[in-house]
Motif scaffolding. Structure first.
Motif, PDB file in Angstrom:
ATOM      1  N   HIS A   1      -4.194   8.759  -6.457  1.00 18.19           N
ATOM      2  CA  HIS A   1      -4.731   7.411  -6.296  1.00 18.19           C
ATOM      3  C   HIS A   1      -3.850   6.356  -6.956  1.00 18.19           C
ATOM      4  CE1 HIS A   1      -8.274   9.755  -5.166  1.00 18.19           C
ATOM      5  NE2 HIS A   1      -8.747   8.653  -4.612  1.00 18.19           N
ATOM      6  N   VAL A   2      -3.100   6.733  -8.002  1.00 17.84           N
ATOM      7  CA  VAL A   2      -2.207   5.779  -8.658  1.00 17.84           C
ATOM      8  C   VAL A   2      -1.227   5.193  -7.648  1.00 17.84           C
ATOM      9  CG1 VAL A   2      -0.428   5.496 -10.417  1.00 17.84           C
ATOM     10  CG2 VAL A   2      -2.388   6.956 -10.871  1.00 17.84           C
ATOM     11  N   PHE A   3      -0.605   6.073  -6.863  1.00 18.41           N
ATOM     12  CA  PHE A   3       0.403   5.637  -5.904  1.00 18.41           C
ATOM     13  C   PHE A   3      -0.221   4.890  -4.726  1.00 18.41           C
ATOM     14  CE2 PHE A   3       2.136   9.289  -8.145  1.00 18.41           C
ATOM     15  CZ  PHE A   3       3.365   8.805  -8.549  1.00 18.41           C
ATOM     16  N   ILE A   4      -1.354   5.358  -4.281  1.00 11.81           N
ATOM     17  CA  ILE A   4      -2.016   4.722  -3.140  1.00 11.81           C
ATOM     18  C   ILE A   4      -2.359   3.265  -3.458  1.00 11.81           C
ATOM     19  CG2 ILE A   4      -4.089   4.741  -1.693  1.00 11.81           C
ATOM     20  CD1 ILE A   4      -4.054   7.831  -1.980  1.00 11.81           C
ATOM     21  N   TYR A   5      -2.887   3.019  -4.656  1.00 18.52           N
ATOM     22  CA  TYR A   5      -3.308   1.670  -5.023  1.00 18.52           C
ATOM     23  C   TYR A   5      -2.131   0.727  -5.280  1.00 18.52           C
ATOM     24  CZ  TYR A   5      -7.930   3.796  -5.815  1.00 18.52           C
ATOM     25  OH  TYR A   5      -9.122   4.462  -5.671  1.00 18.52           O
TER      26      TYR A   5
END
Length: 424
Positions: A171-175
């Motif tokens: 989720h870090v990269f997605i956001y």
């Protein structure tokens, strides 16, 4: 943006441009640095050892290094506005895609192509600063921009730790990909390659830039030297080598610090996120102090760089040799302060030496040396850690030798000349 006149300071177009560039650099660092926090979890998820994890870090630098010079040349040819906007949009998309990767080979490819986009950004940003800022302010402006070298890892450490603890590493990269797209659109809308064509700029600011001598955004009075001719100048290759050696230390320090705190010092993920950010906040202060001082001792920048690089190396030694885990954070913080103060002095020398009309390609060449180091350093550190059964001691020695060597090369720089003194 309104003008501020108190204390003799007035907000100008160049300050807005620097603010937007700073935001672009911040997210470029967030996008690349969160992987250092996520790396132990990626390694577990993909079932890969420390050497292969170092390969993920190095894949980014392969693309990043390869496109430093082409990206700078594109900025010189087509203008920094287009190149920066496209580059940020490019690497923001691949930041988000990283969160969906499920195999090691695809991860390597995604980080490589991500690095290509980021590689086109630095030369264009330095060219924009050289175009909009008068020489007396360039080192300070560059230091403000470069503060993301320290603030980026600090914020990444806090943001990534919180998101990973709550939602997992993906989720870090997605956001993080989405804000970059907004910054790219803002650059496209607000920036102009030629200050004289900017709708918000004042006559007074143009006079500060000696705009009568600038055509099409290029300083025609700087010397007339071409990039091809500048490639023959020894000082360019001295700067490349200094930055290569210095960045071995910088990228090794940044890339493996979270893993070191968790694996060797026994810090939890949240404690790593909080305490691991402290050296970089301290380093931000060092960066800004260095830029301020560098503009005031012009012509002596190498004598700012050499002692501060050596002091940083000494405190790196104390970092891995001290028994107390709390003292580790103190020594890392002191090392970061002097390391980034030295970095400000170095980039002041770069901005002094390179004519603005070839700033994109020439600064890209200097940064290429640093990003080759970024490719090598994480991989070698991963290998040294595996070869020493998880011990980081040899890896730290590797970093200390590199920063001492960068100071030794800086000592060979014979003189620091302004762009107006560089002859064909």
């Amino acid at each position: 943006m309104s003008e501020l006149t108190q204390g003799g300071f007035r907000w100008k177009v160049r300050h807005t441009i620097l603010s937007i560039i700073w935001a672009g650099w911040l997210f470029s660092f967030l996008d690349r640095m969160v992987i250092s926090i996520a790396l132990p979890f990626i390694g577990k998820d993909l079932n890969i050892d420390a050497t292969m994890q170092g390969g993920i870090l190095s894949a980014f630098f392969a693309g990043y290094a390869l496109f430093q010079i082409p990206g700078g040349m594109l900025a010189d040819k087509f203008g920094p506005r287009k190149i920066m906007s496209i580059a940020i949009a490019w690497f923001s998309v691949f930041t988000t895609l990283t969160g969906f990767v499920s195999s090691y080979s695809i991860m390597l490819f995604c980080r490589l192509v991500f690095g290509v986009g980021e590689g086109c950004f630095p030369g264009a940003s330095w060219k924009m600063i050289a175009t909009y800022f008068p020489p007396k302010e360039r080192a300070t402006a560059t230091a403000i921009q470069s503060s993301v070298n320290t603030l980026g890892p600090a914020v990444a450490s806090l943001v990534a730790a919180g998101i990973i603890a709550s939602y997992g590493w993906r989720h870090v990269f997605i956001y993080l990909g989405f804000p970059g797209l907004l910054i790219a659109a803002l650059m496209w809308y607000y920036f102009r390659d030629n200050p004289a064509k900017h709708p918000k700029i004042t006559k007074e600011e143009l006079q500060e830039l000696n705009i009568d001598q600038v055509q099409g955004g290029h300083d025609t009075n700087s010397s007339g030297i071409t990039f091809k001719t500048f490639l023959t100048k020894p000082i360019l290759w001295q700067m490349v080598l200094i930055w290569f050696l210095f960045d071995i230390t910088f990228w090794g320090f940044v890339s493996w610090l979270p893993s070191y705190l968790m694996k060797v010092r026994g810090f939890s993920l949240i404690k790593t996120g909080i305490t691991g950010s402290i050296p970089f906040f301290v380093g931000t202060v060092g960066m800004l102090v260095g830029g301020y001082l560098s503009d005031r001792i012009k012509g002596q920048r190498k004598w700012m760089f050499i002692p501060n690089a050596l002091i940083a190396g000494f405190f790196l030694y104390l970092t891995y040799s001290v028994a107390s885990a709390d003292m580790v954070i103190l020594y890392q913080s002191v090392s970061a302060f002097f390391m980034f103060l030295a970095m400000s002095a170095f980039w002041g020398l770069v901005m002094d030496t390179i004519p603005p009309h070839i700033m994109g390609s020439s600064s890209g060449t200097v940064n290429f040396g640093g990003q080759v180091a970024g490719f090598i350093s994480p991989f070698i550190m991963g290998y040294l850690i595996d070869a020493n059964q998880g011990s980081f001691d040899e890896a730290f020695i590797f970093l200390i030798i590199a920063i001492i060597a960068s100071a030794a090369v800086a000592f060979t720089v014979q003189q620091e000349r302004s762009v107006s003194e560089v002859k064909v």
